[in-house]
Design a protein around this motif. Structure first.
Motif, PDB file in Angstrom:
ATOM      1  N   GLU A  69     -12.132 -38.208  22.908  1.00 57.24           N
ATOM      2  CA  GLU A  69     -12.976 -37.365  22.065  1.00 57.24           C
ATOM      3  C   GLU A  69     -14.247 -38.073  21.613  1.00 57.24           C
ATOM      4  OE1 GLU A  69     -12.593 -34.210  21.667  1.00 57.24           O
ATOM      5  OE2 GLU A  69     -10.717 -34.193  22.783  1.00 57.24           O
ATOM      6  N   ALA A  70     -14.210 -39.389  21.497  1.00 56.85           N
ATOM      7  CA  ALA A  70     -15.407 -40.132  21.086  1.00 56.85           C
ATOM      8  C   ALA A  70     -16.427 -40.186  22.213  1.00 56.85           C
ATOM      9  CB  ALA A  70     -15.027 -41.540  20.644  1.00 56.85           C
ATOM     10  N   GLY A  71     -15.955 -40.291  23.477  1.00 54.56           N
ATOM     11  CA  GLY A  71     -16.872 -40.364  24.614  1.00 54.56           C
ATOM     12  C   GLY A  71     -17.446 -41.755  24.794  1.00 54.56           C
ATOM     13  N   ASP A  72     -18.158 -41.945  25.897  1.00 56.52           N
ATOM     14  CA  ASP A  72     -18.748 -43.253  26.191  1.00 56.52           C
ATOM     15  C   ASP A  72     -19.708 -43.674  25.086  1.00 56.52           C
ATOM     16  OD1 ASP A  72     -17.337 -43.218  28.504  1.00 56.52           O
ATOM     17  OD2 ASP A  72     -19.054 -42.959  29.847  1.00 56.52           O
ATOM     18  N   GLY A  73     -19.516 -44.874  24.605  1.00 57.28           N
ATOM     19  CA  GLY A  73     -20.364 -45.386  23.535  1.00 57.28           C
ATOM     20  C   GLY A  73     -20.008 -44.838  22.163  1.00 57.28           C
ATOM     21  N   GLY A  74     -18.924 -44.083  22.076  1.00 53.88           N
ATOM     22  CA  GLY A  74     -18.538 -43.467  20.813  1.00 53.88           C
ATOM     23  C   GLY A  74     -18.008 -44.456  19.797  1.00 53.88           C
ATOM     24  N   ARG A  75     -18.059 -44.043  18.533  1.00 49.32           N
ATOM     25  CA  ARG A  75     -17.562 -44.872  17.436  1.00 49.32           C
ATOM     26  C   ARG A  75     -16.374 -44.172  16.799  1.00 49.32           C
ATOM     27  NH1 ARG A  75     -21.287 -46.826  13.067  1.00 49.32           N
ATOM     28  NH2 ARG A  75     -19.858 -48.617  13.093  1.00 49.32           N
ATOM     29  N   ILE A  76     -15.338 -44.949  16.517  1.00 51.32           N
ATOM     30  CA  ILE A  76     -14.086 -44.428  15.974  1.00 51.32           C
ATOM     31  C   ILE A  76     -13.782 -45.130  14.655  1.00 51.32           C
ATOM     32  CG2 ILE A  76     -11.597 -44.201  16.355  1.00 51.32           C
ATOM     33  CD1 ILE A  76     -12.309 -44.402  19.422  1.00 51.32           C
ATOM     34  N   ALA A  77     -13.440 -44.349  13.639  1.00 55.22           N
ATOM     35  CA  ALA A  77     -13.003 -44.902  12.359  1.00 55.22           C
ATOM     36  C   ALA A  77     -11.516 -44.637  12.199  1.00 55.22           C
ATOM     37  CB  ALA A  77     -13.785 -44.279  11.204  1.00 55.22           C
ATOM     38  N   CYS A  78     -10.753 -45.693  11.983  1.00 53.27           N
ATOM     39  CA  CYS A  78      -9.320 -45.572  11.716  1.00 53.27           C
ATOM     40  C   CYS A  78      -9.104 -45.825  10.224  1.00 53.27           C
ATOM     41  CB  CYS A  78      -8.532 -46.579  12.534  1.00 53.27           C
ATOM     42  SG  CYS A  78      -8.670 -46.362  14.324  1.00 53.27           S
ATOM     43  N   VAL A  79      -8.799 -44.774   9.490  1.00 53.73           N
ATOM     44  CA  VAL A  79      -8.636 -44.869   8.043  1.00 53.73           C
ATOM     45  C   VAL A  79      -7.146 -44.987   7.725  1.00 53.73           C
ATOM     46  CG1 VAL A  79      -9.085 -43.772   5.814  1.00 53.73           C
ATOM     47  CG2 VAL A  79     -10.707 -43.471   7.713  1.00 53.73           C
ATOM     48  N   SER A  80      -6.741 -46.150   7.266  1.00 55.54           N
ATOM     49  CA  SER A  80      -5.332 -46.416   6.949  1.00 55.54           C
ATOM     50  C   SER A  80      -4.428 -46.162   8.149  1.00 55.54           C
ATOM     51  CB  SER A  80      -4.876 -45.568   5.746  1.00 55.54           C
ATOM     52  OG  SER A  80      -5.660 -45.835   4.613  1.00 55.54           O
ATOM     53  N   ALA A  81      -4.915 -46.481   9.338  1.00 51.66           N
ATOM     54  CA  ALA A  81      -4.153 -46.291  10.580  1.00 51.66           C
ATOM     55  C   ALA A  81      -4.264 -47.543  11.450  1.00 51.66           C
ATOM     56  CB  ALA A  81      -4.656 -45.063  11.323  1.00 51.66           C
ATOM     57  N   PRO A  82      -3.742 -48.668  10.981  1.00 47.00           N
ATOM     58  CA  PRO A  82      -3.905 -49.917  11.726  1.00 47.00           C
ATOM     59  C   PRO A  82      -3.212 -49.924  13.081  1.00 47.00           C
ATOM     60  CG  PRO A  82      -2.374 -50.210   9.897  1.00 47.00           C
ATOM     61  CD  PRO A  82      -3.014 -48.877   9.703  1.00 47.00           C
ATOM     62  N   SER A  83      -2.111 -49.181  13.222  1.00 48.90           N
ATOM     63  CA  SER A  83      -1.412 -49.166  14.514  1.00 48.90           C
ATOM     64  C   SER A  83      -2.321 -48.659  15.625  1.00 48.90           C
ATOM     65  CB  SER A  83      -0.161 -48.287  14.437  1.00 48.90           C
ATOM     66  OG  SER A  83       0.723 -48.721  13.435  1.00 48.90           O
ATOM     67  N   VAL A  84      -3.123 -47.642  15.324  1.00 52.04           N
ATOM     68  CA  VAL A  84      -4.019 -47.084  16.327  1.00 52.04           C
ATOM     69  C   VAL A  84      -5.187 -48.038  16.571  1.00 52.04           C
ATOM     70  CG1 VAL A  84      -5.490 -45.135  16.954  1.00 52.04           C
ATOM     71  CG2 VAL A  84      -3.359 -44.738  15.703  1.00 52.04           C
ATOM     72  N   TYR A  85      -5.730 -48.613  15.509  1.00 50.48           N
ATOM     73  CA  TYR A  85      -6.808 -49.594  15.681  1.00 50.48           C
ATOM     74  C   TYR A  85      -6.353 -50.728  16.596  1.00 50.48           C
ATOM     75  CZ  TYR A  85      -9.713 -53.627  14.751  1.00 50.48           C
ATOM     76  OH  TYR A  85     -10.494 -54.741  14.908  1.00 50.48           O
ATOM     77  N   LEU A  86      -5.163 -51.258  16.331  1.00 40.86           N
ATOM     78  CA  LEU A  86      -4.670 -52.372  17.140  1.00 40.86           C
ATOM     79  C   LEU A  86      -4.487 -51.964  18.598  1.00 40.86           C
ATOM     80  CD1 LEU A  86      -2.024 -53.972  14.734  1.00 40.86           C
ATOM     81  CD2 LEU A  86      -4.405 -54.637  15.112  1.00 40.86           C
ATOM     82  N   LYS A  87      -4.025 -50.752  18.822  1.00 38.26           N
ATOM     83  CA  LYS A  87      -3.846 -50.284  20.201  1.00 38.26           C
ATOM     84  C   LYS A  87      -5.211 -50.144  20.891  1.00 38.26           C
ATOM     85  CE  LYS A  87      -0.594 -49.552  21.960  1.00 38.26           C
ATOM     86  NZ  LYS A  87       0.210 -50.395  22.893  1.00 38.26           N
ATOM     87  N   LEU A  88      -6.218 -49.696  20.162  1.00 38.17           N
ATOM     88  CA  LEU A  88      -7.560 -49.590  20.728  1.00 38.17           C
ATOM     89  C   LEU A  88      -8.090 -50.959  21.145  1.00 38.17           C
ATOM     90  CD1 LEU A  88      -9.140 -47.063  18.200  1.00 38.17           C
ATOM     91  CD2 LEU A  88      -8.823 -46.651  20.641  1.00 38.17           C
ATOM     92  N   LYS A  89      -7.784 -51.973  20.349  1.00 34.13           N
ATOM     93  CA  LYS A  89      -8.313 -53.316  20.608  1.00 34.13           C
ATOM     94  C   LYS A  89      -7.463 -54.110  21.581  1.00 34.13           C
ATOM     95  CE  LYS A  89     -11.469 -54.521  18.639  1.00 34.13           C
ATOM     96  NZ  LYS A  89     -12.917 -54.344  18.844  1.00 34.13           N
ATOM     97  N   GLN A  90      -6.300 -53.606  21.895  1.00 36.78           N
ATOM     98  CA  GLN A  90      -5.372 -54.347  22.746  1.00 36.78           C
ATOM     99  C   GLN A  90      -5.838 -54.402  24.198  1.00 36.78           C
ATOM    100  OE1 GLN A  90      -1.445 -52.863  22.101  1.00 36.78           O
ATOM    101  NE2 GLN A  90      -0.457 -54.401  23.361  1.00 36.78           N
ATOM    102  N   GLY A  91      -6.683 -53.434  24.594  1.00 37.97           N
ATOM    103  CA  GLY A  91      -7.230 -53.454  25.935  1.00 37.97           C
ATOM    104  C   GLY A  91      -6.318 -52.894  27.006  1.00 37.97           C
ATOM    105  N   VAL A  92      -5.350 -52.063  26.609  1.00 37.81           N
ATOM    106  CA  VAL A  92      -4.414 -51.507  27.585  1.00 37.81           C
ATOM    107  C   VAL A  92      -4.575 -49.996  27.761  1.00 37.81           C
ATOM    108  CG1 VAL A  92      -2.720 -53.321  27.188  1.00 37.81           C
ATOM    109  CG2 VAL A  92      -2.602 -51.218  25.835  1.00 37.81           C
TER     110      VAL A  92
END
Length: 215
Positions: A69-92
């Motif tokens: 939904e963010a698309g290429d170059g999109g920015r995502i805010a994870c508010v009190s959702a660290p599990s999703v942030y970590l998955k985004l940064k995990q590179g998988v």
């Protein structure tokens, strides 16, 4: 990620929080590599804050959703959702390298992740203005810490400040009417699951046509 209806978590003093931040920054990620430090579960849930991490499958599904939904170059805010942030940064998750993500979180252990971390207390929903410009995120994913209208009202202020439009809200089904009233979101058919089973019926709500309705 805290879901005890009607209960409040004790707040620590600013001095204590600063000391904890320094301690956790030095020790919480000790022994991890740059790759696995972002694995879901690297930081343990803290019962004092009633924390409940999503399981790996749910974190991945939500990460895939916000990336798409963010698309290429999109920015995502994870508010009190660290599990999703970590998955985004995990590179998988496919497309993770085409977006950027920020974590807004009360738990200062996550300060160990650097500039992506923004301290967030829902009781001060707009205190983040000094760090983040308005309407600067293509998708805002939020998981309010309490199942109460008072909490959701304040988190909704944060969401509206941050969002360009797309909102993904994860909270109890009991909050459906308030979520619709405050954020114009509808319940999807996707059922998020946590590493530890919760007694509350937990659901996802969106304000856009979402693939989460196809589960």
């Amino acid at each position: 990620f805290m879901h005890l209806e009607g209960e409040r978590v004790p707040r620590l003093s600013a001095h204590t929080l600063a000391a904890l931040q320094e301690f956790y920054s030095e020790t919480s990620l000790a022994g991890t590599t740059s790759k696995d430090q972002f694995a879901v579960g690297t930081l343990e849930e803290d019962w004092r804050m009633s924390q409940f991490w999503y399981n790996d499958e749910t974190a991945a599904r939500l990460a895939e959703e916000v990336i798409r939904e963010a698309g290429d170059g999109g920015r995502i805010a994870c508010v009190s959702a660290p599990s999703v942030y970590l998955k985004l940064k995990q590179g998988v998750v496919e497309g993770w390298d085409r977006v950027s993500a920020v974590l807004l979180e009360f738990d200062r252990r996550f300060a160990a992740y650097g500039h992506d971390f923004v301290f967030y207390d829902y009781n001060e929903p707009l205190a983040l203005q000094a760090r983040l410009p308005p309407h600067s995120f293509d998708v805002v994913l939020a998981d309010p810490p309490y199942l109460s209208k008072e909490c959701l009202e304040k988190v909704a202020q944060t969401i509206k400040y941050l969002s360009k439009g797309k909102v993904l809200l994860c909270t109890g089904a009991v909050m459906a009417d308030d979520a619709r009233e405050l954020l114009s979101v509808k319940m999807s058919s996707f059922l998020p699951e946590h590493k530890r089973n919760l007694s509350n019926d937990f659901r996802c709500f969106v304000n856009y046509p979402s693939q989460l309705t196809s589960c």
